[in-house]
Design a protein around this motif. Sequence first.
Motif, PDB file in Angstrom:
ATOM      1  N   ILE A  43       0.718  -2.650  10.931  1.00 52.32           N
ATOM      2  CA  ILE A  43       1.199  -1.615  10.012  1.00 52.32           C
ATOM      3  C   ILE A  43      -0.001  -0.828   9.499  1.00 52.32           C
ATOM      4  O   ILE A  43      -0.983  -1.409   9.031  1.00 52.32           O
ATOM      5  CB  ILE A  43       1.975  -2.228   8.840  1.00 52.32           C
ATOM      6  CG1 ILE A  43       3.238  -2.939   9.362  1.00 52.32           C
ATOM      7  CG2 ILE A  43       2.363  -1.173   7.824  1.00 52.32           C
ATOM      8  CD1 ILE A  43       4.039  -3.623   8.286  1.00 52.32           C
ATOM      9  N   VAL A  44       0.073   0.497   9.573  1.00 50.95           N
ATOM     10  CA  VAL A  44      -0.981   1.370   9.071  1.00 50.95           C
ATOM     11  C   VAL A  44      -0.583   1.849   7.681  1.00 50.95           C
ATOM     12  O   VAL A  44       0.536   2.315   7.478  1.00 50.95           O
ATOM     13  CB  VAL A  44      -1.188   2.585  10.003  1.00 50.95           C
ATOM     14  CG1 VAL A  44      -2.260   3.501   9.455  1.00 50.95           C
ATOM     15  CG2 VAL A  44      -1.552   2.119  11.409  1.00 50.95           C
ATOM     16  N   THR A  45      -1.488   1.736   6.715  1.00 45.89           N
ATOM     17  CA  THR A  45      -1.159   2.090   5.335  1.00 45.89           C
ATOM     18  C   THR A  45      -2.142   3.110   4.770  1.00 45.89           C
ATOM     19  O   THR A  45      -3.272   3.230   5.228  1.00 45.89           O
ATOM     20  CB  THR A  45      -1.162   0.846   4.427  1.00 45.89           C
ATOM     21  OG1 THR A  45      -2.460   0.229   4.493  1.00 45.89           O
ATOM     22  CG2 THR A  45      -0.096  -0.152   4.861  1.00 45.89           C
ATOM     23  N   ALA A  46      -1.689   3.851   3.757  1.00 54.20           N
ATOM     24  CA  ALA A  46      -2.531   4.805   3.047  1.00 54.20           C
ATOM     25  C   ALA A  46      -2.174   4.767   1.565  1.00 54.20           C
ATOM     26  O   ALA A  46      -1.021   4.503   1.206  1.00 54.20           O
ATOM     27  CB  ALA A  46      -2.351   6.214   3.601  1.00 54.20           C
TER      28      ALA A  46
ATOM     29  N   GLY B 104      -5.112  10.784   0.145  1.00 51.24           N
ATOM     30  CA  GLY B 104      -5.136   9.342   0.215  1.00 51.24           C
ATOM     31  C   GLY B 104      -6.178   8.858   1.207  1.00 51.24           C
ATOM     32  O   GLY B 104      -6.793   9.629   1.939  1.00 51.24           O
ATOM     33  N   LEU B 105      -6.380   7.556   1.241  1.00 47.60           N
ATOM     34  CA  LEU B 105      -7.354   6.946   2.142  1.00 47.60           C
ATOM     35  C   LEU B 105      -6.659   5.918   3.011  1.00 47.60           C
ATOM     36  O   LEU B 105      -5.913   5.062   2.530  1.00 47.60           O
ATOM     37  CB  LEU B 105      -8.470   6.270   1.336  1.00 47.60           C
ATOM     38  CG  LEU B 105      -9.375   7.206   0.522  1.00 47.60           C
ATOM     39  CD1 LEU B 105     -10.340   6.388  -0.311  1.00 47.60           C
ATOM     40  CD2 LEU B 105     -10.132   8.157   1.441  1.00 47.60           C
ATOM     41  N   TRP B 106      -6.910   5.982   4.319  1.00 48.87           N
ATOM     42  CA  TRP B 106      -6.342   4.996   5.235  1.00 48.87           C
ATOM     43  C   TRP B 106      -6.971   3.635   4.994  1.00 48.87           C
ATOM     44  O   TRP B 106      -8.152   3.516   4.685  1.00 48.87           O
ATOM     45  CB  TRP B 106      -6.590   5.407   6.691  1.00 48.87           C
ATOM     46  CG  TRP B 106      -5.759   6.545   7.173  1.00 48.87           C
ATOM     47  CD1 TRP B 106      -6.206   7.795   7.509  1.00 48.87           C
ATOM     48  CD2 TRP B 106      -4.362   6.573   7.378  1.00 48.87           C
ATOM     49  NE1 TRP B 106      -5.163   8.590   7.907  1.00 48.87           N
ATOM     50  CE2 TRP B 106      -4.016   7.866   7.832  1.00 48.87           C
ATOM     51  CE3 TRP B 106      -3.346   5.625   7.213  1.00 48.87           C
ATOM     52  CZ2 TRP B 106      -2.711   8.229   8.145  1.00 48.87           C
ATOM     53  CZ3 TRP B 106      -2.040   6.000   7.524  1.00 48.87           C
ATOM     54  CH2 TRP B 106      -1.738   7.277   7.976  1.00 48.87           C
ATOM     55  N   GLN B 107      -6.161   2.613   5.141  1.00 54.58           N
ATOM     56  CA  GLN B 107      -6.638   1.246   5.083  1.00 54.58           C
ATOM     57  C   GLN B 107      -6.690   0.661   6.489  1.00 54.58           C
ATOM     58  O   GLN B 107      -5.989   1.122   7.386  1.00 54.58           O
ATOM     59  CB  GLN B 107      -5.702   0.394   4.214  1.00 54.58           C
ATOM     60  CG  GLN B 107      -5.539   0.923   2.794  1.00 54.58           C
ATOM     61  CD  GLN B 107      -6.834   0.902   2.027  1.00 54.58           C
ATOM     62  OE1 GLN B 107      -7.479  -0.122   1.926  1.00 54.58           O
ATOM     63  NE2 GLN B 107      -7.224   2.048   1.482  1.00 54.58           N
ATOM     64  N   GLN B 108      -7.509  -0.363   6.675  1.00 51.16           N
ATOM     65  CA  GLN B 108      -7.547  -1.024   7.961  1.00 51.16           C
ATOM     66  C   GLN B 108      -6.139  -1.528   8.292  1.00 51.16           C
ATOM     67  O   GLN B 108      -5.457  -2.084   7.442  1.00 51.16           O
ATOM     68  CB  GLN B 108      -8.505  -2.221   7.912  1.00 51.16           C
ATOM     69  CG  GLN B 108      -9.964  -1.846   7.808  1.00 51.16           C
ATOM     70  CD  GLN B 108     -10.549  -1.464   9.158  1.00 51.16           C
ATOM     71  OE1 GLN B 108      -9.893  -1.583  10.170  1.00 51.16           O
ATOM     72  NE2 GLN B 108     -11.776  -0.990   9.162  1.00 51.16           N
ATOM     73  N   PRO B 109      -5.678  -1.331   9.522  1.00 48.80           N
ATOM     74  CA  PRO B 109      -4.337  -1.796   9.885  1.00 48.80           C
ATOM     75  C   PRO B 109      -4.241  -3.316   9.762  1.00 48.80           C
ATOM     76  O   PRO B 109      -5.150  -4.036  10.136  1.00 48.80           O
ATOM     77  CB  PRO B 109      -4.188  -1.338  11.336  1.00 48.80           C
ATOM     78  CG  PRO B 109      -5.582  -1.120  11.817  1.00 48.80           C
ATOM     79  CD  PRO B 109      -6.381  -0.689  10.641  1.00 48.80           C
TER      80      PRO B 109
END
Length: 244
Positions: free
Chosen positions: A97-100, A88-93
């Motif tokens: 909340i930190v998302t992937a 997966g790829l991390w998204q900007q917080p």
Amino acid sequence: MFKLMVRFIVPLVILSAACKRHEDSVSTAGKAASGQVMQINRQTRVLLDGGLRCLSIRFETGKSEVWNTVASCVVERIPVAGTPAGQGLWQQPRENIVTAFSQENGRAFSAATFYHQGTKLLIHQMTCDQTGFLDVRATLQQGKVVGPGQMLGTGTCATSLWLVPFESSVTTEDNSLTIRGEGELVVVLAVADAGEHSENISSRWNKACKQYDPGGGEHPDVVKVIYSLRKEVETGADESRDSP
């Protein structure tokens, strides 16, 4: 209480030795070389290293440039039918909340990680848009299984980990907690403050369930509890609540 800050460090990298299921406690100096850092307060932070396939969650304490890991766990997504699980790829917080996200074989997998200040719980929420294809294993480093869905740390810092299904059940495999055939689940991690004992940690999740679903009894509405916690983090309301 210090406001929760989440800083985007670098794009996702493939998890290395930190994602071994029996990693040793380590010290880190300066900024994290990879992953995401969630700053809890001036002396405590959470380091997320890895991704949807294998994620290391480390609680670190320290001052200035020196940080020491006091508790850690590994969350692994088990490949379905021999198909390799994607990182997966991390998204900007966003909103603390930190998302992937990951797309595999026509299925969408996602994760959201946040720390709720009022209950002192770290929540790692995982979903699949097709129910039945989410298989996950969670392991608390220097920990042991003590009951259905729960592990307690055996190190110097009192720690508790829960693997919570939304519909399926939890099994124990090689001193790890496993859920198979889910569409959504959460990993919950609690780490003691200075001077806090294990008995205060082991009931923290149950207290949160009673607070956010008081009518749930022995079978709380996990969906209601998790989304209530997440909404409070998104709005900053978690900082105004007392611990349950």
